[in-house]
Write a protein that holds these residues in place. Structure first.
Motif, mmCIF file in Angstrom:
data_model
loop_
_atom_site.group_PDB
_atom_site.id
_atom_site.type_symbol
_atom_site.label_atom_id
_atom_site.label_comp_id
_atom_site.label_asym_id
_atom_site.label_seq_id
_atom_site.Cartn_x
_atom_site.Cartn_y
_atom_site.Cartn_z
ATOM 1 N N VAL A 116 31.621 0.108 10.283
ATOM 2 C CA VAL A 116 30.483 0.673 10.939
ATOM 3 C C VAL A 116 29.577 -0.613 11.084
ATOM 4 C CG1 VAL A 116 28.769 2.147 11.355
ATOM 5 C CG2 VAL A 116 30.829 3.081 10.359
ATOM 6 N N LYS A 152 32.336 4.000 3.472
ATOM 7 C CA LYS A 152 32.438 3.063 4.495
ATOM 8 C C LYS A 152 32.474 1.960 4.486
ATOM 9 C CE LYS A 152 33.169 5.032 8.282
ATOM 10 N NZ LYS A 152 34.550 5.500 9.049
ATOM 11 N N GLY A 349 32.678 1.813 15.127
ATOM 12 C CA GLY A 349 31.490 2.502 15.561
ATOM 13 C C GLY A 349 30.423 1.322 15.478
ATOM 14 N N ASN A 379 32.074 6.525 19.007
ATOM 15 C CA ASN A 379 31.399 6.581 17.695
ATOM 16 C C ASN A 379 30.239 5.424 17.775
ATOM 17 O OD1 ASN A 379 33.362 8.013 16.497
ATOM 18 N ND2 ASN A 379 34.767 6.342 16.424
#
Length: 592
Positions: A116, A152, A349, A379
């Motif tokens: 991310v 993540k 994302g 995302n």
């Protein structure tokens, strides 16, 4: 399987066996403090599939659960709520598993191989960072830390708005009035120096407008014909044409600003993994628009301008390329998003930390990227936040009335110093130690006050209120951490690892239950992209610890085993406070 999951599954089985009905889900909650119990099964939602009296249903389920789950030692039913009493052994066993875990609450491994990217700060290079930037920076950085803790991979980035007419305004003013002034000759941070000339431009610009109006021009005509603005527009044209002298001036003044920004970021304790510059990205996106035209994503009007029709999505038509072929902000935002994924192919994302005045812009951007067929566009998220106000009102950067970030940071440290002196909390410390603690308290107060509020809400920031040592404030939480460290220093005995068979006090049990929530709190905060979830959990944990501290004697325990357990429990709470505040970018003092 967690105890909550076990209770949920066993409840479904009990409903099937007792009533021949199938439950899709079971609602669990913490038992209210006025009732006996630890975990409550809410019976009312079951009445959709189970017919009968909720008290009787609760009693039958409670009996079934006590018989089938060894950790449940008793139950009671209050109206439609089945309260389950969990054994001390369960909580002691849970605590034994977490008390020495340095990464307690954090995901033990990556959830997947997709990263991310979180964008935050993204300032203009014509002025210093201000209070509005501080909320943006603290919010974006904390969200990045929380997502990372949730399991993540995260990239932290910003795009620096280093080109355009606003940059040229500062350049023109410096060229005209600067007399060679530099950060070194003036003693000012580079971003402050450049910001002064942005304010200077606005002052001269307004004077020229007033003079033109006196000569009979309308206000609109005067704004267009003011010599200073024409000079700035000409400088922008020269910059875009690559004029060597203008480009050199631009590089020099932007260099001053970058150095100033870096100093502020260092004091705020934030960092970035990559930087994007508008001067490099403003031409991006044009090729993507051409490709989208050929695929029917965009359409061209008679004047040659290119648009995207979003009326089917409840929006309007959006310009993506001017009739003369030049880009608009949307064009470069499309191109920059695509470029970021090219630079980091594992991105799945992106999160854009930008104020809520840009809500519509990001709706459009995300829709266009989806229409262009990028899977990762599903995302994308706009971390939209409210503005920050002061008791004195709104800030205006052109008029030089913004709350400068560096000035605010200094003021927070001074406020912490004044309040600490009034309370007499730092007697016996060296001046160097005091200065460090004042800064830790001041920064903790600033960050916590901003981050404890849901991002979507507007904030009225009151510096003195934020440094209060009582209530839901950073210093109150920091002080509790320092109190725990004092307890650990006092515990000069060898701590046994065994905590096998003590009887838990209600306050001790409540603390372990609070600790048990921490892993889920991190996951919830990551899902909601809200540091406020972490902040308010930490405050609740601190309140529970202070209640424990006031009602349960640590060193006056009846047995050595109880005393050692209470020290261990204090240590685990302290570690969790430090961990949670760390996710918010807040340091904790060992003494206070």
């Amino acid at each position: 399987m967690s105890l909550q999951k076990t209770i949920s599954e066993k409840t479904k089985i009990a409903v099937q066996e007792l009533y021949g009905a199938t439950l899709e889900s079971v609602e669990l909650q913490s038992t209210r403090k006025e009732f006996e119990g630890d975990i409550t099964v809410v019976v009312f939602p079951m009445l959709r599939v189970v017919k009968g009296n909720p008290m009787q249903i609760g009693a039958a389920l409670g009996k079934h659960l006590v018989e089938s789950i060894e950790e449940i030692k008793a139950h009671n039913v209050v109206k439609g709520f089945l309260n389950l009493v969990i054994s001390d052994a369960y909580y002691l066993n849970y605590f034994a598993g977490i008390k020495d875990d340095e990464r307690f609450g954090f995901a033990k491994s990556l959830k997947d191989d997709k990263a991310v990217m979180v964008e935050y700060s993204s300032p203009n290079t014509n002025k210093p960072l201000h209070l509005g930037h501080i909320r943006n920076i603290l919010l974006g950085y904390a969200v990045a830390q929380i997502i990372k803790a949730s399991g993540k991979k995260v990239y932290k980035t910003q795009i620096i708005n280093d080109r355009g007419i606003h940059i040229c305004k500062s350049m023109v003013a410096w060229q005209r009035y600067g007399e060679g002034e530099t950060p070194e000759s003036s003693g000012l941070k580079g971003d402050k120096l450049v910001g002064n000339y942005y304010v200077k431009f606005d002052q001269i610009f307004k004077e020229q407008i007033a003079a033109l109006i006196e000569q009979g021009k309308s206000e609109e005509e005067a704004k267009k014909e003011a010599p200073f603005l024409i000079e700035a527009q000409e400088m922008l044209r020269k910059w875009e044409a690559g004029d060597p002298e203008v480009v050199e001036l631009w590089k020099m003044m932007n260099g001053w600003v970058y150095e100033g920004f870096d100093q502020t970021y260092a004091v705020l304790g934030v960092d970035f993994d990559s930087y994007y510059y508008e001067s490099n990205t403003y031409l991006l996106g044009k090729d993507n628009i051409e490709e989208g035209l050929s695929r029917g994503v965009f359409f061209k009007k008679e004047d040659g301008s290119v648009w995207c029709d979003l009326t089917d999505e409840g929006l309007d038509e959006k310009l993506v390329l001017r009739s003369d072929g030049t880009a608009v902000y949307m064009t470069q935002d499309i191109g920059t998003a695509i470029q970021r994924v090219k630079d980091n192919p594992d991105i799945g994302g992106m999160i854009y930390t930008v104020g809520n005045e840009q809500d519509y812009h990001f709706k459009v951007l995300f829709l266009i990227l989806k229409k262009l067929g990028y899977n990762w566009a599903e995302n994308l998220y706009h971390l939209s936040y409210g503005m920050v106000d002061l008791p004195s009102g709104k800030m205006k950067s052109r008029e030089g009335t913004v709350v400068d970030a560096d000035d605010l940071i200094f003021e927070m440290s001074k406020t912490a110093e004044e309040i600490s002196k009034d309370l007499g909390k730092l007697e016996g410390y060296t001046e160097k130690e005091k200065a460090t603690i004042y800064n830790t308290i001041g920064m903790g107060a600033l960050k916590y006050y901003i981050l404890k509020v849901d991002p979507k809400k507007r904030i009225l920031f009151n510096p003195e209120e934020s440094v209060d040592f009582q209530g839901n404030t950073g210093p109150f939480i920091q002080y509790t951490y320092a109190r725990i460290q004092a307890i650990l220093r006092k515990a000069d005995f060898e701590i046994s690892t065994s905590i096998a068979s003590i009887e838990l006090d209600k306050k001790e049990k409540e603390l372990i239950k609070q600790l048990e929530l921490y892993p889920d709190i991190i996951q919830n905060a990551a899902t909601e992209l809200s540091p406020a979830v972490i902040a308010n959990y930490t405050f609740d944990l601190v309140k529970s610890y202070n209640s424990f501290f006031q009602n349960v004697s640590i060193f006056g325990a009846k047995s050595e085993e109880e005393k050692q357990f209470r020290v261990q429990l204090s240590s685990a709470v302290g570690n969790t406070i430090k961990s949670a505040l760390g996710l918010l970018g807040i340091l904790v003092p060992e003494r206070m």
